[in-house]
Each structure stands twice: as structure tokens, then as C-alpha cells.
Design an enzyme around this catalytic site. Sequence first.
Site, PDB file in Angstrom:
ATOM      1  N   GLU A 333       0.801  -1.231   0.000  1.00 44.49           N
ATOM      2  CA  GLU A 333       0.000   0.000   0.000  1.00 44.49           C
ATOM      3  C   GLU A 333       0.834   1.281   0.000  1.00 44.49           C
ATOM      4  OE1 GLU A 333      -3.838  -1.835   2.333  1.00 44.49           O
ATOM      5  OE2 GLU A 333      -2.163  -1.172   3.562  1.00 44.49           O
TER       6      GLU A 333
HETATM    7  C1  TNX Z   1      -4.345  -4.872   5.132  1.00 40.59           C
HETATM    8  S1  TNX Z   1      -2.236  -7.058   4.580  1.00 40.59           S
HETATM    9  C2  TNX Z   1      -3.126  -4.400   5.528  1.00 40.59           C
HETATM   10  C3  TNX Z   1      -2.942  -3.859   6.884  1.00 40.59           C
HETATM   11  C4  TNX Z   1      -4.237  -3.728   7.618  1.00 40.59           C
HETATM   12  C5  TNX Z   1      -5.082  -4.954   7.368  1.00 40.59           C
HETATM   13  C6  TNX Z   1      -6.372  -4.953   8.125  1.00 40.59           C
HETATM   14  C7  TNX Z   1      -1.469  -5.702   4.414  1.00 40.59           C
HETATM   15  C8  TNX Z   1      -0.193  -5.840   3.825  1.00 40.59           C
HETATM   16  N1  TNX Z   1      -1.991  -4.521   4.790  1.00 40.59           N
HETATM   17  O1  TNX Z   1      -2.290  -2.617   6.823  1.00 40.59           O
HETATM   18  O2  TNX Z   1      -3.951  -3.598   8.975  1.00 40.59           O
HETATM   19  O3  TNX Z   1      -5.367  -5.058   6.003  1.00 40.59           O
HETATM   20  O4  TNX Z   1      -7.072  -6.153   7.969  1.00 40.59           O
END
Ligand code: TNX
Length: 529
Positions: A333
Site C-alpha cells: 500500500e
Molecule cells: C491490510 S495485509 C493491511 C494492513 C491492515 C489490514 C487490516 C497488508 C499488507 N496490509 O495494513 O492492517 O489489512 O485487515
Amino acid sequence: MTSVSRRQALRSIAGTGLLWAGTGASRAQRDGGAPSDDALTVVPRPAEMAPTRAAYEITDETTIMFDGSGAFHVATALADLLRPATGFELPVDRPTGSGTDTISLTLDGAPPTLGDEGYRLGVTDSGVTIRAAEPAGLFWGVQTLRQLLPPSVEADSERAGPWTVPGVQIRDAPRFDYRGVHLDVARHFFDVDAVKQYIDYLAAYKINHFHMHLTDDQGWRLMIESWPRLATVGGGEGGYYTQAEFRDLVRYAADRSITLVPEIDVPGHTNAALASYGELNCDGQPTDLYTGTEVGFSSLCVDREETYEFFDDVIREVAALTPGPYVHIGGDEAEELSEAEYAQFMDRAVAIVQNYGKRPVGWYQVLNADPPESTVAQYWNPSRESSLLEAAADAGHELLMSPGSRAFLDIKYNEGTELGLSWPGFTSVRDAYTWDPGAYVDGVDESAVMGPEAPLWSETLETFDDVEFMLFPRLPAIAELGWSPADETDWSDFSERLAAQGPRWDILDVNFYRSPQVPWPGGERSGGI
Ligand code: TNX
């Protein structure tokens, strides 16, 4: 146990040559009933398990014997486990005398086919023998023995026996080499004692990798001596681990056959670092600390050399603190960066990890930067289709499987769950169990899968009670998918063995979710989720 599951147990034993001479599948007909496996409620289900008519009672005459260096610490761990509830002395000794009335842990004479983590466990009327090629195998065998004993063995003060181990012959080894659970200590901080408790829970279910998400927008949780403000400022009100505390956690995990996988999430998810040092920002100005739950808004400045000096220093210190082979660098992200900027950063970040002798792991978006083949990619989308993952597997990358709708332990069980998130829907206990980590993403072969990992993100989890509520009972579900043979994973059989864990958790005072999908002893199955 249902007749279906008992049939399956017999089939698996017959299929793997574990039937004993003179017993055979016809024993039931010959002498009017095979020994019952009702008492064999072990989770994860052992690869091969045959009940026998023997039984051994642990008494104040029992000695714990160990044979082979590396077996001593497992023997001590077993004694520590058994002494409080039994009240017995249980001396730990090298093999002596008759060898009767012993629980014997030996690294001698194990067939190499057991591998690094496999073990054999046999119960006769005069004792228990656990045999393995490596201490890890003995340690997992001890976890099995623990579950063969009555739940009250978990008590921290003396309870009434008898401490009878039912007759069984087990030959066991894991399906996957990597069985991981993660904890996000960045969104909410959990102190050393809480994390040790968490590690104890993982060990009980034969999880062998503990992934700590140490940094995120909301907090930087590990002291980095060369950049101290990361922790003292970026730790915010929550706090951080000193290096001595972190080393203690690494050792605590290693004593339980668990490798700690540290994660420093970059280049996004870095607001805590950006608030601690202005020079990590493109405008040179520190950001404000952040305690919300948005994602994707922060990034290290990929055009500044300070960014790479910072990352090199951090990884040098982290690599020195963790003896395991992996360093996780996040990579998820990073929405503030273009694809080219992301790749520019990741190329250098991956090289830095390798330069310190570690194998990089990243959330699967790291594949967008075309990292070297040794980089492990962790899949977390709920979707079963991913051309990126398929191509990575073809190119020789190893993959970790953490699909958001199955393996994420922070997802609500159902609409009534107060804690947790629901972005991929809900994840009931049954959902957490009924998928195959080796065949989840279309076109990705099991040979590319290192194993499953269950992340526990902590945006909504403020206390350790909250953590326990999301962890149990889904932890054992994921643990069994990682350990047990694929054709032995049957929901109805599992749910009954899972139910038998409930009284153990009650004694350990674990705040678990009493899912109506599970036939807890004394409870009514209500058909809900
Ligand atoms: C996705 S899995 C995210 C996290 C959040 C989570 C909540 C991933 C690499 N990133 O930043 O905490 O979803 O379910």
C-alpha cells in the site's frame, strides 16, 4: 468423535503402514472393537496416529529422561509444563536404570524421514517415548503429549489426577516448513509479557514462525540505536521494545522452536518514522504522529540519500538482533508513489537486506518491483486469482499464503463481532479452516508455497483480551492447515477436536470466541456462525 472421522483415522493409518503387526484393520472384528480414538483430540492432527490398548499414568515416580544434547532444554520445558498441575517432582535426568516409569526424549535413532520437525511418540504401560532427529521435533512431540493429558494439566497449581496418557503410536511431521502467525504491535503496542504469552500460544499449536509487524504509521516499536528518535518519538504514547527486550523475545521464541521474522514496513506505512526524523520527508519537515486507521497516505522520500542511509542502518541493527534467515520489508500500500518510484526504492531496499545476509520477504506488492527470485512474497488478497502471483511462482519465488478472507485473524467472525474489521467480509472458524494453502491461488502450484501465515492486525485490538478473542479459536485452524496432511483436514472431525481445546483454554483463562460452529463440551450447537 463421529464414525466418519474414525473411519478416516483408520484409513490414514492403513495407508501409511502404521498398523502394528498382529493388530491390523481386522482387529475390530477379531476382538470386538478397536481401541477408541475418542481421547485423541490432538490439534494439529498428527500425520499418522494409531490408538493402542496401553496406557501410562504419570506419577510421583516418573522421571523425565533426555538423550542427546539439545534434548535437555526440551526435557526441562516438559518438566516445567507438568510440575505445577501434577505437583510431582519429575526429575530430569540422563538415561539410567530400568527405563521404566519414564517419559523419554531422545535424539537417538530417529529415522531421517522424520525431517527437522518430525517426531515419533509411543505410549506403553511403563512410559512414553518421544523420538526425533532434531530438538524441534522433540518439542513438537511434547506439545502433542500435553494434549494427550487431561485439560487440567494446564493449571498453574496442583490438581487431582490421574495423569493418564492414553495408548497411542504417533508418527508425525509437518506438511509445510513454514507455519506462521503475525502480530501487529504497531497499531497497538503489546508489552514483552503479552508477546511471550502470545508466543506460548503459537508453540502449543506447532507454529514455527512468528512475524512481528514492528513499524507502521501509528508507531515504531523497536529501538534502533543509530536512529533513536524512531522509538522515542515514533513510539508515541504506546511505547517500544528496547534492544535487550527484543533479544529476550527472540530467545524466548527460539526456545520454543519458533523463528522470529521482524518486519520493518517500507516505503509506505511509515508515518511514525516520518514524524521522528524530518530528513526522511521530501520537504524535510517531520509529520505529526498519527493514531487513526487510514492506510496508504505515507511514504519515505525515495529521492533522498538519507532514506537509504536510514534503511541501511535499521536493517543492519535488525539483522544483528534476529538470527533467523528472514527480514520482512513490508512494501504494501505505497499509494503515494508511482510504480517507477516504488521500484527504485524496492530495488535498493531488497539489496540492503541481502547485503546483511538475510532473505527478503515482502507483502506481494513487492513483486511489482521485480525483486530477485529469493524474495519471498506474502499473498494477502482474498481473491483466488492473481496473475502477479502466478507469474512469481513460475519465476521461482516462494510464497506465503495469508488470504484476507481466510487467514486474517483480525477479521470479524460475523456481523455480531464487536472487534475487528470486515473489509473482506466475515471469517468464521469454519472459513478459517476450509481452504487449502497449497491450492488457494489458481495456477500457483503447492511446490511454490512455503506455507500459510495468519496475520493479526491490531487497529481495533487494544488489550490482550481482545487479541485472544480474535486468535482463538482460529489459530488452531490455520495451524492445522499448515501442519496436517491435506487429505486429513476434515471440518467435522476438526471441530470436535477443537471443541476439546475449550476446557484447556478455560483453565488457561484464555478469552476465546465460543463459536456456535464448534460443539464445545456442555454447550448446545446452535447452528450460527
Ligand atoms: C491490510 S495485509 C493491511 C494492513 C491492515 C489490514 C487490516 C497488508 C499488507 N496490509 O495494513 O492492517 O489489512 O485487515
